[in-house]
Design a protein around this motif. Sequence first.
Motif, PDB file in Angstrom:
ATOM      1  N   GLY A 113      39.382  14.670 102.980  1.00 55.51           N
ATOM      2  CA  GLY A 113      39.834  15.999 102.576  1.00 55.51           C
ATOM      3  C   GLY A 113      39.930  16.971 103.729  1.00 55.51           C
ATOM      4  N   VAL A 114      39.769  16.473 104.959  1.00 52.62           N
ATOM      5  CA  VAL A 114      39.910  17.302 106.164  1.00 52.62           C
ATOM      6  C   VAL A 114      40.568  16.448 107.236  1.00 52.62           C
ATOM      7  N   PRO A 115      41.298  17.054 108.171  1.00 57.99           N
ATOM      8  CA  PRO A 115      41.891  16.271 109.255  1.00 57.99           C
ATOM      9  C   PRO A 115      40.796  15.620 110.103  1.00 57.99           C
ATOM     10  N   CYS A 116      40.956  14.356 110.384  1.00 59.73           N
ATOM     11  CA  CYS A 116      39.977  13.673 111.228  1.00 59.73           C
ATOM     12  C   CYS A 116      40.642  12.501 111.924  1.00 59.73           C
ATOM     13  N   LYS A 117      39.966  11.960 112.901  1.00 62.70           N
ATOM     14  CA  LYS A 117      40.463  10.784 113.593  1.00 62.70           C
ATOM     15  C   LYS A 117      39.297   9.846 113.866  1.00 62.70           C
ATOM     16  N   LEU A 118      39.619   8.560 113.961  1.00 59.61           N
ATOM     17  CA  LEU A 118      38.612   7.525 114.164  1.00 59.61           C
ATOM     18  C   LEU A 118      38.555   7.155 115.639  1.00 59.61           C
ATOM     19  N   LEU A 119      37.335   7.081 116.172  1.00 64.64           N
ATOM     20  CA  LEU A 119      37.130   6.679 117.560  1.00 64.64           C
ATOM     21  C   LEU A 119      36.344   5.376 117.620  1.00 64.64           C
ATOM     22  N   TRP A 120      36.632   4.589 118.634  1.00 59.38           N
ATOM     23  CA  TRP A 120      35.903   3.342 118.902  1.00 59.38           C
ATOM     24  C   TRP A 120      35.107   3.526 120.180  1.00 59.38           C
ATOM     25  N   LEU A 121      33.898   2.971 120.193  1.00 64.44           N
ATOM     26  CA  LEU A 121      33.020   3.101 121.349  1.00 64.44           C
ATOM     27  C   LEU A 121      33.572   2.390 122.575  1.00 64.44           C
ATOM     28  N   GLY A 122      34.288   1.273 122.321  1.00 58.01           N
ATOM     29  CA  GLY A 122      34.817   0.473 123.417  1.00 58.01           C
ATOM     30  C   GLY A 122      33.935  -0.711 123.733  1.00 58.01           C
ATOM     31  N   MET A 123      34.432  -1.613 124.568  1.00 57.66           N
ATOM     32  CA  MET A 123      33.666  -2.790 124.948  1.00 57.66           C
ATOM     33  C   MET A 123      32.431  -2.408 125.766  1.00 57.66           C
ATOM     34  N   GLN A 124      32.543  -1.303 126.504  1.00 57.37           N
ATOM     35  CA  GLN A 124      31.410  -0.813 127.290  1.00 57.37           C
ATOM     36  C   GLN A 124      31.193   0.654 126.958  1.00 57.37           C
ATOM     37  N   SER A 125      30.042   0.973 126.396  1.00 55.88           N
ATOM     38  CA  SER A 125      29.751   2.352 126.031  1.00 55.88           C
ATOM     39  C   SER A 125      29.693   3.240 127.270  1.00 55.88           C
ATOM     40  N   ARG A 126      30.245   4.444 127.143  1.00 55.69           N
ATOM     41  CA  ARG A 126      30.204   5.437 128.219  1.00 55.69           C
ATOM     42  C   ARG A 126      29.082   6.450 127.989  1.00 55.69           C
ATOM     43  N   ARG A 127      28.294   6.212 126.969  1.00 49.62           N
ATOM     44  CA  ARG A 127      27.146   7.061 126.676  1.00 49.62           C
ATOM     45  C   ARG A 127      25.879   6.336 127.137  1.00 49.62           C
ATOM     46  N   VAL A 128      24.944   7.067 127.727  1.00 52.72           N
ATOM     47  CA  VAL A 128      23.734   6.444 128.271  1.00 52.72           C
ATOM     48  C   VAL A 128      22.503   7.057 127.616  1.00 52.72           C
ATOM     49  N   LEU A 129      21.588   6.194 127.193  1.00 47.89           N
ATOM     50  CA  LEU A 129      20.280   6.639 126.731  1.00 47.89           C
ATOM     51  C   LEU A 129      19.449   6.965 127.967  1.00 47.89           C
ATOM     52  N   GLN A 130      19.241   8.255 128.211  1.00 47.31           N
ATOM     53  CA  GLN A 130      18.696   8.695 129.495  1.00 47.31           C
ATOM     54  C   GLN A 130      17.320   8.119 129.790  1.00 47.31           C
ATOM     55  N   GLU A 131      16.443   8.083 128.794  1.00 47.61           N
ATOM     56  CA  GLU A 131      15.062   7.667 129.081  1.00 47.61           C
ATOM     57  C   GLU A 131      14.932   6.183 129.356  1.00 47.61           C
TER      58      GLU A 131
END
Length: 265
Positions: A113-131
């Motif tokens: 019911g709202v505009p949205c788009k789907l994202l995929w993380l990718g084969m290699q995540s670009r987000r890092v768990l800092q600790e």
Amino acid sequence: MQLSQMFVHPMKSARGISYSRAYASQQGLLHDREWLLVTPEGRFLTAREFPRMVLIEMDLIPGGMLLKAPGMTPVMAMTQVYTQPVVTAVWKDEFSALHGDPKVDECLSQYMGVPCKLLWLGMQSRRVLQEASTPMSFADGYPYLLVNQASLDALNQELAQPVSLRHFRPNLVISDALPYEEDDWSLLRIGDILFEVAKPCTRCQLTTVNPLTGEFSADNEPMRTLIRTRQLPEGICFGVNLIARSEGILQLGAAVEVVESRYTF
């Protein structure tokens, strides 16, 4: 103690898939939280705001997934189409993910019911768990969430209407422990994999979304009872967040061993 259930949630806030055997990496269970719904501007969407998201189901297929939801025509999201880098964020973590098929966006936008788009993380995540300096999925803050079945049973004794494991969206469920024993753990081994307990899992209104109806509970349960019974220094908590120190296959029935506790007597 043993591992009694496992759940993979391919898309954040959507319905989980029950597994008897799964690959566990430092990023999380294979395929867990690797898809994300966002606004056109990149703000992530969850069932906290759109409770009907919990009714979206996924069938994993080679190279992607089939999405289904009540009143929505099933649609396939294929990873080979998701090649366009876009900036997004999960809470305070800003990073890039991949956008792709506008037809999938259209179907999900109609359902939401709202505009949205789907994202995929990718084969290699670009987000890092800092600790831990390891790749991180679209999960809120940690790669794994563990719930103790005995703790759920104890909570349900306080409730007029019992709630299910799916209200808490765990990856790992253990049995044959004492209620809330997990509060004291700091290091545990499940099968051959070593897990560090990062922190108790703080809870919010998402626990009040009925996973069968996609609606908030009228009595604000189980959150109202958790506020009364589960106030810890970290907040209102149920379950624990884990970081994997090793990788491998997890299988239901695997032994759970507490290697270190937070307190010694």
